[in-house]
Design a protein around this motif. Structure first.
Motif, PDB file in Angstrom:
ATOM      1  N   UNK A 209       0.825  -1.207   0.000  1.00  0.00           N
ATOM      2  CA  UNK A 209       0.000   0.000   0.000  1.00  0.00           C
ATOM      3  C   UNK A 209       0.862   1.261   0.000  1.00  0.00           C
ATOM      4  N   UNK A 210       1.992   1.227   0.700  1.00  0.00           N
ATOM      5  CA  UNK A 210       2.874   2.393   0.735  1.00  0.00           C
ATOM      6  C   UNK A 210       3.488   2.654  -0.639  1.00  0.00           C
ATOM      7  N   UNK A 211       3.922   1.582  -1.326  1.00  0.00           N
ATOM      8  CA  UNK A 211       4.445   1.742  -2.689  1.00  0.00           C
ATOM      9  C   UNK A 211       3.380   2.332  -3.613  1.00  0.00           C
ATOM     10  N   UNK A 212       2.176   1.750  -3.548  1.00  0.00           N
ATOM     11  CA  UNK A 212       1.091   2.197  -4.420  1.00  0.00           C
ATOM     12  C   UNK A 212       0.720   3.650  -4.116  1.00  0.00           C
ATOM     13  N   UNK A 213       0.672   4.009  -2.836  1.00  0.00           N
ATOM     14  CA  UNK A 213       0.326   5.380  -2.459  1.00  0.00           C
ATOM     15  C   UNK A 213       1.358   6.369  -2.976  1.00  0.00           C
ATOM     16  N   UNK A 214       2.623   5.995  -2.912  1.00  0.00           N
ATOM     17  CA  UNK A 214       3.682   6.879  -3.417  1.00  0.00           C
ATOM     18  C   UNK A 214       3.527   7.120  -4.921  1.00  0.00           C
ATOM     19  N   UNK A 215       3.309   6.038  -5.669  1.00  0.00           N
ATOM     20  CA  UNK A 215       3.152   6.186  -7.125  1.00  0.00           C
ATOM     21  C   UNK A 215       1.895   6.983  -7.454  1.00  0.00           C
ATOM     22  N   UNK A 216       0.801   6.709  -6.754  1.00  0.00           N
ATOM     23  CA  UNK A 216      -0.458   7.424  -6.998  1.00  0.00           C
ATOM     24  C   UNK A 216      -0.284   8.919  -6.736  1.00  0.00           C
ATOM     25  N   UNK A 217       0.364   9.254  -5.620  1.00  0.00           N
ATOM     26  CA  UNK A 217       0.554  10.661  -5.277  1.00  0.00           C
ATOM     27  C   UNK A 217       1.499  11.353  -6.255  1.00  0.00           C
ATOM     28  N   UNK A 218       2.551  10.646  -6.675  1.00  0.00           N
ATOM     29  CA  UNK A 218       3.454  11.239  -7.665  1.00  0.00           C
ATOM     30  C   UNK A 218       2.705  11.541  -8.955  1.00  0.00           C
ATOM     31  N   UNK A 219       1.824  10.613  -9.368  1.00  0.00           N
ATOM     32  CA  UNK A 219       1.060  10.809 -10.605  1.00  0.00           C
ATOM     33  C   UNK A 219       0.036  11.921 -10.464  1.00  0.00           C
TER      34      UNK A 219
END
Length: 454
Positions: A209-219
């Motif tokens: 979830x932390x990896x996904x949240x980082x990518x989502x926020x960057x996008x």
């Protein structure tokens, strides 16, 4: 004995490993050389070497370690039969038409591959060959694309069934038993691989979830670093056809452990047979592929067991020179008591991860410090998961992170090595943040094993 020779032994082995000498032969050969010199100079008790045959025989007959070749075989079959490849392509089609979607699909598939293969190299190479070109073609930031693939590939270190957890579980079990004996406690209680599997679920899912949240926020913040891809969407039937087989296999393997129907070793056997059946159903296995699978499984298994034998020799000689007493004395004098000692160990493991592989750290460092920390009252399951997450960073930390090498080997020359190094830094920070959260809130790892009896 002041233990100075033991420290010299440890330093010599680290130096030889940096020069690229074979790990197993370095561990065993250097230890025996120091022991021989110690016998001549009367600083080492030759009678300790009499324990070597029994220890080696114990390794060869260890039922827990049978899970290693079985999980390796399971992962190799899924990789070579292209079941993992189908899943990655389909998920990219399902999510890729949204900003950050390709990155999220890599994280999601990486989680499934981690739970079905547990082999970091195969996961990174597969995703590097299939996803990296698509991400670069979609104008993803090269560093973000490389970091996502490398970091997601390392999930196989922490998400069960993980070979790293199998090896760490066996080492922690021996450390726990040794600590009990040193404290004069005689019982059959131990730390099982199943305990670590269950304990790793929470931190593993949190990392995903932390990896996904980082990518989502960057996008969301900067769509230019992770734009939507112009690819054909996948149908529901395609998604189900690719997704269901590995999900069923994961459910059988992990479910049998969670409900107590099978030990990790038995579940590994079920997983290997299940992967073979899936490959047969998809008509993607033949005699040549099966031979290649068995050959690769044999190579990995032989490497692991030979390193374990060498590490056992090192541990025996290290203790014979008084190294354990020296470290115990040093830990007891540290400020902060037991948690101060754990902090120092975590820091040392993190720094060693820059230059050593997780297998070397698991077999060399953990047997030395594990019994001492457990004697100081540290929870063995919590300590095991803390070490596992810390070891996971060893695959990402430059300059010798193996995930970086795997991706560099399959990435196009247009992707600079510096971009790969820059890309993994945010994910290393995420892993350290999860490690800090686990430090502050141990039930993240200890709660599930306390309510689930494998």
């Amino acid at each position: 004995m002041d233990g100075s020779i033991a420290l010299l032994l440890f330093g010599a082995i680290c130096a030889l490993l940096l020069f690229g000498f074979p790990v197993a032969l370095t561990l065993g050969g250097t230890a025996l050389l120091f022991a021989a010199v110690g016998i001549i100079t009367h600083t080492f008790d030759a009678n300790l070497l009499a324990a070597i045959p029994a220890r080696v025989f114990g390794i060869m007959t260890n039922e827990t370690l049978i899970a290693v070749p079985l999980f390796v075989m399971m992962g190799v079959i899924l990789e070579k039969s292209k079941i993992a490849e189908d899943l990655l392509v389909t998920m990219s089609k399902a999510f890729g038409r949204h900003p950050g979607g390709l990155g999220l699909s890599v994280v999601f598939v990486g989680m499934l591959l981690a739970a079905s293969t547990g082999i970091v190299g195969a996961t990174v190479v597969t995703m590097g060959l299939l996803s990296l070109p698509s991400m670069l073609k979609a104008k993803y930031s090269p560093s973000l694309a490389a970091g996502t693939i490398c970091a997601t590939g390392t999930l196989g270190q922490i998400i069960p069934p993980s070979i790293a957890l199998v090896l760490l579980g066996d080492v922690m079990s021996n450390a726990y038993q040794r600590a009990q004996l040193n404290m004069g406690i005689f019982n059959t209680k131990t730390v099982s691989v199943g305990d670590l599997f269950i304990a790793a679920i929470g931190p593993g899912v949190l990392l995903v979830f932390a990896y996904a949240a980082y990518i989502f926020l960057r996008a969301r913040i900067n769509p230019e670093v992770a734009p939507a891809a112009d690819i054909e969407p996948a149908s529901v039937a395609e998604v189900l056809q690719s997704l269901l087989p590995p999900l069923v296999l994961i459910g059988i393997v992990l479910g049998s452990i969670l409900v107590g129907a099978a030990t990790p070793t038995e579940a590994a056997g079920v997983g290997a047979i299940g992967a073979l059946i899936l490959a047969l159903l998809k008509q993607r296995i033949d005699k040549a592929l099966l031979q290649d699978t068995l050959h690769q499984t044999l190579n990995v298994t032989a490497m692991v067991f030979l390193i374990l034998v060498g590490a056992t020799l090192f541990s025996l000689v290290f203790r014979g020179f008084g190294g354990e007493e020296l470290i115990q004395s040093a830990f007891e004098s540290l400020p902060g008591g037991a948690f101060g000692a754990v902090f120092v160990v975590m820091l040392v493991i993190f720094l060693l991860g820059f230059i050593l592989d997780f297998i070397e750290i698991t077999f060399v460092v953990v047997p030395i410090v594990g019994p001492i920390l457990l004697m100081m009252g540290i929870d063995p399951i919590w300590l095991g998961i803390m070490i596992a997450i810390n070891l996971q960073t060893s695959f990402l930390t430059p300059p010798f992170g193996f995930a970086l090498f795997y991706l560099r080997g399959v990435a196009p020359s247009s992707l600079a090595t510096g971009a790969i190094y820059r890309g993994v830094i945010p994910f290393i920070m995420i892993q350290l943040a999860v490690l800090a959260l686990l430090w502050a809130w141990p039930p993240l790892a200890t709660y599930l094993p306390s309510v689930v009896s494998p």
